[in-house]
Scaffold this motif. Sequence first.
Motif, short mmCIF file in Angstrom:
data_model
loop_
_atom_site.label_atom_id
_atom_site.label_comp_id
_atom_site.label_asym_id
_atom_site.label_seq_id
_atom_site.Cartn_x
_atom_site.Cartn_y
_atom_site.Cartn_z
N ARG A 146 38.88 38.43 37.42
CA ARG A 146 39.76 37.73 38.36
C ARG A 146 39.09 36.54 39.07
N PRO A 147 37.82 36.65 39.51
CA PRO A 147 37.21 35.46 40.14
C PRO A 147 37.21 34.23 39.25
N GLU A 148 36.94 34.43 37.96
CA GLU A 148 36.95 33.29 37.04
C GLU A 148 38.36 32.73 36.86
N ILE A 149 39.36 33.62 36.82
CA ILE A 149 40.76 33.17 36.71
C ILE A 149 41.10 32.27 37.89
N ILE A 150 40.79 32.72 39.09
CA ILE A 150 41.12 31.95 40.30
C ILE A 150 40.36 30.64 40.34
N SER A 151 39.09 30.67 39.94
CA SER A 151 38.28 29.45 39.94
C SER A 151 38.82 28.42 38.95
N ARG A 152 39.22 28.88 37.77
CA ARG A 152 39.76 27.96 36.77
C ARG A 152 41.08 27.34 37.25
N ILE A 153 41.92 28.14 37.86
CA ILE A 153 43.20 27.62 38.33
C ILE A 153 42.99 26.58 39.42
N ALA A 154 41.99 26.81 40.28
CA ALA A 154 41.67 25.83 41.31
C ALA A 154 41.10 24.54 40.71
N ALA A 155 40.15 24.69 39.79
CA ALA A 155 39.46 23.52 39.24
C ALA A 155 40.30 22.74 38.26
N GLU A 156 41.08 23.44 37.42
CA GLU A 156 41.83 22.78 36.35
C GLU A 156 43.30 22.55 36.71
N GLY A 157 43.87 23.48 37.49
CA GLY A 157 45.27 23.34 37.88
C GLY A 157 45.47 22.77 39.26
N HIS A 158 44.38 22.68 40.05
CA HIS A 158 44.39 22.11 41.40
C HIS A 158 45.34 22.86 42.34
N VAL A 159 45.40 24.17 42.15
CA VAL A 159 46.30 25.02 42.94
C VAL A 159 45.52 26.25 43.41
N ALA A 160 45.74 26.64 44.65
CA ALA A 160 45.09 27.83 45.21
C ALA A 160 45.93 29.08 44.92
N VAL A 161 45.26 30.14 44.51
CA VAL A 161 45.89 31.47 44.44
C VAL A 161 45.74 32.08 45.82
N ILE A 162 46.85 32.27 46.51
CA ILE A 162 46.74 32.64 47.92
C ILE A 162 46.83 34.13 48.19
N ASN A 163 47.15 34.95 47.17
CA ASN A 163 47.08 36.39 47.42
C ASN A 163 45.91 36.97 46.63
N GLY A 164 44.79 37.11 47.31
CA GLY A 164 43.59 37.58 46.64
C GLY A 164 43.35 39.06 46.79
N ALA A 165 44.25 39.76 47.48
CA ALA A 165 44.11 41.20 47.68
C ALA A 165 45.51 41.77 47.90
N LEU A 166 45.59 43.10 47.90
CA LEU A 166 46.88 43.78 48.01
C LEU A 166 46.70 45.08 48.76
N ALA A 167 47.64 45.37 49.66
CA ALA A 167 47.60 46.65 50.38
C ALA A 167 49.02 47.10 50.69
N GLY A 168 49.19 48.41 50.72
CA GLY A 168 50.46 49.01 51.13
C GLY A 168 50.18 50.21 52.02
N THR A 169 51.19 50.67 52.70
CA THR A 169 51.04 51.82 53.59
C THR A 169 51.15 53.11 52.78
N PRO A 170 50.77 54.25 53.36
CA PRO A 170 50.80 55.51 52.62
C PRO A 170 52.17 55.87 52.04
N ILE A 171 53.24 55.39 52.63
CA ILE A 171 54.58 55.73 52.13
C ILE A 171 54.76 55.26 50.69
N GLU A 172 54.08 54.19 50.30
CA GLU A 172 54.25 53.66 48.95
C GLU A 172 53.75 54.67 47.91
N GLY A 173 52.53 55.13 48.07
CA GLY A 173 51.97 56.07 47.11
C GLY A 173 52.64 57.42 47.15
#
Length: 370
Positions: A146-173
Amino acid sequence: MGLYEERLQRTFDAVHMKKVDKIPFSYSGPAYIARAEGLTIAQAISDNPTATDAVVKFLLAHPGIDTMHNPVQNVYGLSLLWLSKIKVPGVDLPDDELWQMDERERMTQEDYQTIIDEGYGPWVSKFMKEKLDDPMTKMAETAKGRPEIISRIAAEGHVAVINGALAGTPIEGFCGARMLMNFFLDIMEEPELVKAAMDKAFEFTYSTFVANIERIKPIGTWIGGWRAAPNLMSHDTFMEFVWPYEYKLITAAIDRNVLPILHFDSPWDSEIETLLELPARSCLLMLDGSTDMRKAREILGDHMAMQGDVPATKLAFGTADEVYNYVTSLIEDVGSSTGLVVSSGCDCPLNAKDENVDAMIQATVDYQVH
């Protein structure tokens, strides 16, 4: 300031309710990109370099995109959130089918007490290996890339990936492992037991989440409300079994200078006012077309920016003119100068029409900010 920085700054200006020079657009939906760029879904989820090539090509063809979410889907990661098996294209499904959750009752009422007695970490580790075919091991390769994916998109696509993590509350699981109906019966019959187990689970979830965002330092993080949507429960139930956990996750991100992206699917109309408890102009409320964004703006005022919310049905079955006019009207009503990031409602659907996606993006380019 380069193009990447300009686009990211525009997005954060909207989040902070500062006037923007263009209505920002944030793309969400890796499956549609795969289809649009000629990949099968199986290719897109198993071949990081090829999937990233497709994302970059798509971004360069759509210069109206300012930021994006989740460029390459790590399908096994969904098992961690919903404690359910995932049916995978190319493994359990045809190559070009969308991944599917295989949600069944795999957790018993007795497991609540086991979690309380032994801790959530040991319980969930055993549960995933024995009941879900060990998704942690299966997701490791994509996660590593994933770090390389995000770096390539920034360098080659000039766009930031703004959700770099994910969390949910216990009700989800718990909903995924117990099944939704069983879970809600549990909180009616044994509310103290369920709440104690949820508290124990949250201790683990919270510490894991904080360690993750401190390690990777993402721009933003999805904090999700899927099964936690308040249309499924009373206000009192929401305030006891959902909101305390949501609040702690959100403020943990803010305290660490990570943008909380509140990925709140399904109707949240009844609890929009509750969001006023959060720090002002610090979150991005991401809605999926089920919540009345105009009413939400009336309630929130300049307290919180919103993202959304072109419905999947309109992108798949509408016309380009309908989509363009929908976006223009949404901008006029919800954020004609700031406070709005236009996007699809949740992910852009796999079967979206190309001309409709183009119209959704172009409407933000053409709109004259005033």
